[in-house]
Design a protein around this motif. Structure first.
Motif, short mmCIF file in Angstrom:
data_model
loop_
_atom_site.label_atom_id
_atom_site.label_comp_id
_atom_site.label_asym_id
_atom_site.label_seq_id
_atom_site.Cartn_x
_atom_site.Cartn_y
_atom_site.Cartn_z
N ALA A 143 0.94 -1.26 -0.01
CA ALA A 143 -0.09 0.06 0.19
C ALA A 143 0.83 1.08 -0.01
N LYS A 144 1.96 1.19 0.82
CA LYS A 144 2.72 2.49 0.92
C LYS A 144 3.62 2.78 -0.59
N VAL A 145 3.99 1.44 -1.09
CA VAL A 145 4.44 1.57 -2.30
C VAL A 145 3.59 1.99 -3.46
N SER A 146 2.34 1.67 -3.34
CA SER A 146 1.44 2.02 -4.43
C SER A 146 1.25 3.28 -4.43
N THR A 147 1.11 4.07 -3.16
CA THR A 147 1.04 5.35 -3.20
C THR A 147 1.98 6.11 -3.87
N ARG A 148 3.30 5.82 -3.86
CA ARG A 148 4.38 6.44 -4.38
C ARG A 148 4.31 6.19 -6.05
N LEU A 149 3.66 4.86 -6.43
CA LEU A 149 3.53 4.83 -7.63
C LEU A 149 2.46 5.65 -8.29
N ALA A 150 1.15 5.77 -7.52
CA ALA A 150 0.20 6.75 -7.85
C ALA A 150 0.71 8.12 -7.92
N SER A 151 1.61 8.79 -7.12
CA SER A 151 2.40 9.87 -7.39
C SER A 151 3.09 10.05 -8.46
N ARG A 152 3.65 8.99 -9.00
CA ARG A 152 4.88 9.03 -10.21
C ARG A 152 3.85 9.11 -11.22
N VAL A 153 2.82 8.11 -11.38
CA VAL A 153 2.02 8.27 -12.56
C VAL A 153 1.15 9.39 -12.84
N ASN A 154 0.64 9.96 -11.69
CA ASN A 154 -0.05 11.26 -11.64
C ASN A 154 0.98 12.64 -12.30
N ALA A 155 2.14 12.67 -11.62
CA ALA A 155 2.95 13.64 -12.01
C ALA A 155 3.42 13.32 -13.45
N SER A 156 3.55 12.23 -13.94
CA SER A 156 3.95 11.87 -15.40
C SER A 156 2.91 12.45 -16.45
N SER A 157 1.69 11.96 -15.76
CA SER A 157 0.39 12.37 -16.63
C SER A 157 0.30 13.85 -16.76
N LEU A 158 0.39 14.54 -15.40
CA LEU A 158 0.47 16.09 -15.66
C LEU A 158 1.40 16.49 -16.47
N SER A 159 2.78 16.02 -16.45
CA SER A 159 3.83 16.62 -17.36
C SER A 159 3.58 16.17 -18.86
N THR A 160 2.81 15.28 -19.03
CA THR A 160 2.60 15.15 -20.48
C THR A 160 1.44 15.92 -21.09
N GLU A 161 0.61 16.24 -20.27
CA GLU A 161 -0.54 17.02 -20.48
C GLU A 161 -0.25 18.38 -20.60
N PHE A 162 0.94 19.04 -19.66
CA PHE A 162 1.42 20.12 -19.97
C PHE A 162 2.19 20.28 -21.45
N THR A 163 2.76 19.30 -21.60
CA THR A 163 3.78 19.34 -23.05
C THR A 163 2.74 19.29 -24.04
#
Length: 95
Positions: A73-93
């Motif tokens: 569960a702890k690691v899944s939270t990190r994964l979610a943060s990474r995936v969300n950050a990646s999505s936001l970065s792609t969205e802005f580019t």
């Protein structure tokens, strides 16, 4: 990727320890396979490394499936943060 897969306990080892190894293998393997299917092998690799680092950081080995799931569960939270950050970065580019 599973560093515990080749582990063979010695004949003199505590059977409880081999049960803990089996629980760890199952939890990490299930998590790795789910992340691979949902987010790809790169995210699975990073998440598996996070999972192992989290295991190293705790005091003692978890002794129940619930405690192993807390690591996931702890690691899944990190994964979610990474995936969300990646999505936001792609969205802005792409904007």
């Amino acid at each position: 990727m599973n560093p515990l897969a080749g582990y063979k306990p010695s004949r003199n080892s505590n059977p409880g320890c081999s049960d803990l190894i089996t629980m760890a293998e199952r939890e990490l393997s299930a998590f790795f396979n789910a992340v691979t299917q949902l987010f790809g092998s790169e995210q699975a690799q990073v998440s598996a490394e996070d999972w192992l680092h989290e295991l190293i950081e705790i005091d003692g080995l978890p002794t129940s499936a619930r405690e192993w799931r807390l690591i996931t569960a702890k690691v899944s939270t990190r994964l979610a943060s990474r995936v969300n950050a990646s999505s936001l970065s792609t969205e802005f580019t792409n904007a």
